[in-house]
Design an enzyme around this catalytic site. Sequence first.
Site, mmCIF file in Angstrom:
data_model
loop_
_atom_site.group_PDB
_atom_site.id
_atom_site.type_symbol
_atom_site.label_atom_id
_atom_site.label_comp_id
_atom_site.label_asym_id
_atom_site.label_seq_id
_atom_site.Cartn_x
_atom_site.Cartn_y
_atom_site.Cartn_z
ATOM 1 N N SER A 19 0.846 -1.187 0.000
ATOM 2 C CA SER A 19 0.000 0.000 0.000
ATOM 3 C C SER A 19 0.882 1.238 0.000
ATOM 4 C CB SER A 19 -0.872 0.004 1.256
ATOM 5 O OG SER A 19 -1.495 1.251 1.474
ATOM 6 N N TYR A 45 -2.995 -0.916 10.387
ATOM 7 C CA TYR A 45 -2.909 -1.266 8.966
ATOM 8 C C TYR A 45 -1.524 -0.932 8.418
ATOM 9 C CZ TYR A 45 -3.969 -1.188 3.960
ATOM 10 O OH TYR A 45 -3.961 -1.408 2.604
#
Length: 276
Positions: free
Chosen positions: A133, A146
């Site tokens: 990401s 996350y």
Amino acid sequence: MPKTIMITGSSTGYGKAAAEFFLDKGWNVLATMRRPESATFKDTTGRLKLLPLDITDAASIRAAIASGIEAFGAIDVFVNNAGIGLASAFEATPDSMTREIFETNSFGVFAACQAIIPVMRRQGGGVIINVTSSAGIGAMPMVAVYCASKWAVEGFTESLAYELEPFGIKARLVEPGYAPTTSFTANSGDRMNGLIPEDYAAYAQAYFGKMANYPTPYCTEKEVAEAIFAAATDDGGQLRYPAGPDTKMVAALRWTTSDAQYTETMRKTFSPQGGE
């Protein structure tokens, strides 16, 4: 003879887009997901095989790999795409939820790599692509858990790239930006409910408002599929493949400025006062 790619988390989002992209390029595709019976692929090529795979279950991973090899004879590229998102204030995030995120986003990736490496080593080579990401390049507020799960995979993959090079195996990273209608939002589900306490409400509202008016377009599923294809077919030594203009902006800021300049820019960006 067509090459074969196996992709985890292929029922929707980036995984499905990548599976369809590789089919269009003439590859054999092993699209894996927890419930393949619910998939909506419309393939008439005979080069697509849907397989059950639970990334949190090592036996399920091994079984899917064995079935894939039985179907097409080899697995040339393995893509760890399955993942789940979480937005929360860290102090309100239960330990059980942190562990859930890491079980899928980090430990699942580790288990899949551990299962596919000996297969590729015996084959004499292959490519492992771990999808992380933009949050694995530059941390952002309200997604501490996350980010941590993706940063773990970033370091893991870089180490693995050196370790596997003598065996002709490439380990690479594809780093998508934020796609509000795809993986992060869709896979976050109800686990985000109630994880932003009242004391954080004003900050969170200001932050999410800024994210809704980002200075660049967000990445698309097609851009992620293209980045995965580039990582799968590149003969060079590139490790990271940022996908989408938002990720490329963060990557450029991270890698072309000093740490002090980078953190000061990000601090101002996330300030509720709009950069004061």
